[in-house]
Design a protein around this motif. Structure first.
Motif, mmCIF file in Angstrom:
data_model
loop_
_atom_site.group_PDB
_atom_site.id
_atom_site.type_symbol
_atom_site.label_atom_id
_atom_site.label_comp_id
_atom_site.label_asym_id
_atom_site.label_seq_id
_atom_site.Cartn_x
_atom_site.Cartn_y
_atom_site.Cartn_z
ATOM 1 N N LYS A 10 0.832 -1.198 0.000
ATOM 2 C CA LYS A 10 0.000 0.000 0.000
ATOM 3 C C LYS A 10 0.865 1.245 0.000
ATOM 4 O O LYS A 10 1.933 1.278 0.608
ATOM 5 C CB LYS A 10 -0.884 0.040 1.246
ATOM 6 N N LYS A 11 0.376 2.264 -0.655
ATOM 7 C CA LYS A 11 1.031 3.571 -0.630
ATOM 8 C C LYS A 11 0.677 4.242 0.691
ATOM 9 O O LYS A 11 -0.399 3.994 1.246
ATOM 10 C CB LYS A 11 0.527 4.422 -1.785
ATOM 11 N N PRO A 12 1.547 5.120 1.201
ATOM 12 C CA PRO A 12 1.227 5.813 2.450
ATOM 13 C C PRO A 12 -0.140 6.509 2.421
ATOM 14 O O PRO A 12 -0.858 6.492 3.416
ATOM 15 C CB PRO A 12 2.365 6.821 2.598
ATOM 16 N N ALA A 13 -0.511 7.074 1.275
ATOM 17 C CA ALA A 13 -1.792 7.782 1.178
ATOM 18 C C ALA A 13 -2.984 6.843 1.321
ATOM 19 O O ALA A 13 -4.105 7.299 1.571
ATOM 20 C CB ALA A 13 -1.875 8.541 -0.142
ATOM 21 N N ASP A 14 -2.753 5.540 1.188
ATOM 22 C CA ASP A 14 -3.827 4.552 1.339
ATOM 23 C C ASP A 14 -3.887 3.972 2.756
ATOM 24 O O ASP A 14 -4.674 3.075 3.018
ATOM 25 C CB ASP A 14 -3.635 3.403 0.347
ATOM 26 N N ARG A 15 -3.039 4.466 3.637
ATOM 27 C CA ARG A 15 -2.940 3.939 5.002
ATOM 28 C C ARG A 15 -3.663 4.864 5.975
ATOM 29 O O ARG A 15 -3.770 6.064 5.752
ATOM 30 C CB ARG A 15 -1.481 3.839 5.452
ATOM 31 N N THR A 16 -4.110 4.287 7.088
ATOM 32 C CA THR A 16 -4.736 5.074 8.150
ATOM 33 C C THR A 16 -4.038 4.764 9.467
ATOM 34 O O THR A 16 -3.902 3.603 9.851
ATOM 35 C CB THR A 16 -6.237 4.750 8.283
ATOM 36 N N VAL A 34 4.247 13.479 16.747
ATOM 37 C CA VAL A 34 4.965 12.593 15.826
ATOM 38 C C VAL A 34 4.015 12.072 14.746
ATOM 39 O O VAL A 34 4.326 12.127 13.553
ATOM 40 C CB VAL A 34 5.628 11.415 16.579
ATOM 41 N N VAL A 35 2.855 11.573 15.155
ATOM 42 C CA VAL A 35 1.892 11.010 14.196
ATOM 43 C C VAL A 35 1.453 12.078 13.209
ATOM 44 O O VAL A 35 1.426 11.849 11.994
ATOM 45 C CB VAL A 35 0.681 10.389 14.928
ATOM 46 N N SER A 36 1.131 13.257 13.706
ATOM 47 C CA SER A 36 0.693 14.350 12.835
ATOM 48 C C SER A 36 1.769 14.716 11.816
ATOM 49 O O SER A 36 1.484 14.864 10.627
ATOM 50 C CB SER A 36 0.330 15.559 13.695
ATOM 51 N N THR A 42 3.918 11.990 4.735
ATOM 52 C CA THR A 42 3.692 10.817 3.890
ATOM 53 C C THR A 42 2.361 10.842 3.146
ATOM 54 O O THR A 42 2.183 10.094 2.203
ATOM 55 C CB THR A 42 3.738 9.526 4.733
ATOM 56 N N GLY A 43 1.428 11.653 3.618
ATOM 57 C CA GLY A 43 0.103 11.692 3.015
ATOM 58 C C GLY A 43 -0.870 10.697 3.616
ATOM 59 O O GLY A 43 -2.007 10.574 3.161
ATOM 60 N N ALA A 44 -0.430 9.980 4.657
ATOM 61 C CA ALA A 44 -1.328 9.030 5.327
ATOM 62 C C ALA A 44 -2.393 9.789 6.111
ATOM 63 O O ALA A 44 -2.157 10.896 6.589
ATOM 64 C CB ALA A 44 -0.530 8.122 6.264
ATOM 65 N N ARG A 45 -3.561 9.182 6.225
ATOM 66 C CA ARG A 45 -4.631 9.759 7.049
ATOM 67 C C ARG A 45 -4.387 9.357 8.496
ATOM 68 O O ARG A 45 -3.811 8.299 8.766
ATOM 69 C CB ARG A 45 -5.991 9.207 6.620
ATOM 70 N N TRP A 46 -4.868 10.186 9.427
ATOM 71 C CA TRP A 46 -4.801 9.767 10.824
ATOM 72 C C TRP A 46 -6.014 10.255 11.575
ATOM 73 O O TRP A 46 -6.623 11.259 11.219
ATOM 74 C CB TRP A 46 -3.491 10.173 11.484
ATOM 75 N N VAL A 47 -6.385 9.475 12.578
ATOM 76 C CA VAL A 47 -7.509 9.803 13.445
ATOM 77 C C VAL A 47 -7.062 9.589 14.880
ATOM 78 O O VAL A 47 -6.128 8.828 15.152
ATOM 79 C CB VAL A 47 -8.755 8.940 13.153
ATOM 80 N N ARG A 84 10.376 4.564 12.349
ATOM 81 C CA ARG A 84 9.681 3.268 12.318
ATOM 82 C C ARG A 84 8.264 3.431 11.769
ATOM 83 O O ARG A 84 7.788 2.587 11.005
ATOM 84 C CB ARG A 84 9.651 2.677 13.733
ATOM 85 N N LEU A 85 7.589 4.531 12.130
ATOM 86 C CA LEU A 85 6.250 4.782 11.610
ATOM 87 C C LEU A 85 6.298 5.044 10.112
ATOM 88 O O LEU A 85 5.486 4.512 9.357
ATOM 89 C CB LEU A 85 5.589 5.942 12.350
ATOM 90 N N ARG A 86 7.275 5.848 9.662
ATOM 91 C CA ARG A 86 7.426 6.083 8.213
ATOM 92 C C ARG A 86 7.593 4.763 7.469
ATOM 93 O O ARG A 86 6.989 4.532 6.435
ATOM 94 C CB ARG A 86 8.638 6.974 7.933
ATOM 95 N N LYS A 87 8.446 3.904 8.009
ATOM 96 C CA LYS A 87 8.700 2.614 7.367
ATOM 97 C C LYS A 87 7.426 1.766 7.328
ATOM 98 O O LYS A 87 7.118 1.142 6.313
ATOM 99 C CB LYS A 87 9.819 1.873 8.094
ATOM 100 N N ALA A 88 6.664 1.751 8.414
ATOM 101 C CA ALA A 88 5.425 0.986 8.466
ATOM 102 C C ALA A 88 4.414 1.504 7.433
ATOM 103 O O ALA A 88 3.607 0.739 6.915
ATOM 104 C CB ALA A 88 4.821 1.042 9.862
ATOM 105 N N LEU A 89 4.485 2.794 7.150
ATOM 106 C CA LEU A 89 3.581 3.399 6.172
ATOM 107 C C LEU A 89 4.080 3.225 4.737
ATOM 108 O O LEU A 89 3.402 3.597 3.797
ATOM 109 C CB LEU A 89 3.384 4.884 6.480
ATOM 110 N N GLY A 90 5.293 2.672 4.582
ATOM 111 C CA GLY A 90 5.833 2.464 3.245
ATOM 112 C C GLY A 90 6.609 3.648 2.726
ATOM 113 O O GLY A 90 6.864 3.759 1.538
#
Length: 96
Positions: A10-16, A34-36, A42-47, A84-90
């Motif tokens: 998955k691309k980072p933008a497709d991750r939550t 950090v999450v924000s 990366t373009g990932a969504r977060w809640v 580590r979060l960046r890596k998990a997001l791809g």
């Protein structure tokens, strides 16, 4: 390899990313920063979810907050490592 066996990354933008915490928690505030930042890069969504408003989350994660999930799977708790979060997001490297 069969196309059915190949996993599509998955691309980072497709991750939550979900941050589970509670009001007044200094570790939760640190995790939020950090999450924000990583999600903005990366373009990932977060809640964010408040553990005090959800009995199921409270039961599952009370002793681990803040907890970070990536696509619903637990990624980490207490402290969030941005690399580590960046890596998990791809997104292996910080944009530069």
């Amino acid at each position: 390899m069969s196309p059915l066996l190949r996993r599509t990354r998955k691309k980072p933008a497709d991750r939550t990313v979900t941050l589970i915490g509670k009001p007044g928690c200094h570790l939760c505030e640190d995790a939020r920063e950090v999450v924000s930042a990583v999600c903005a890069e990366t373009g990932a969504r977060w809640v964010e979810k408040d553990i005090t408003a959800d009995e199921e989350l409270h039961r599952a994660y009370w002793e681990q907050i803040p907890v970070v999930l990536v696509d619903g799977e637990q990624h980490t708790f207490w402290r969030v490592d941005p690399e580590r979060l960046r890596k998990a997001l791809g997104a292996d490297a910080k944009p530069g």
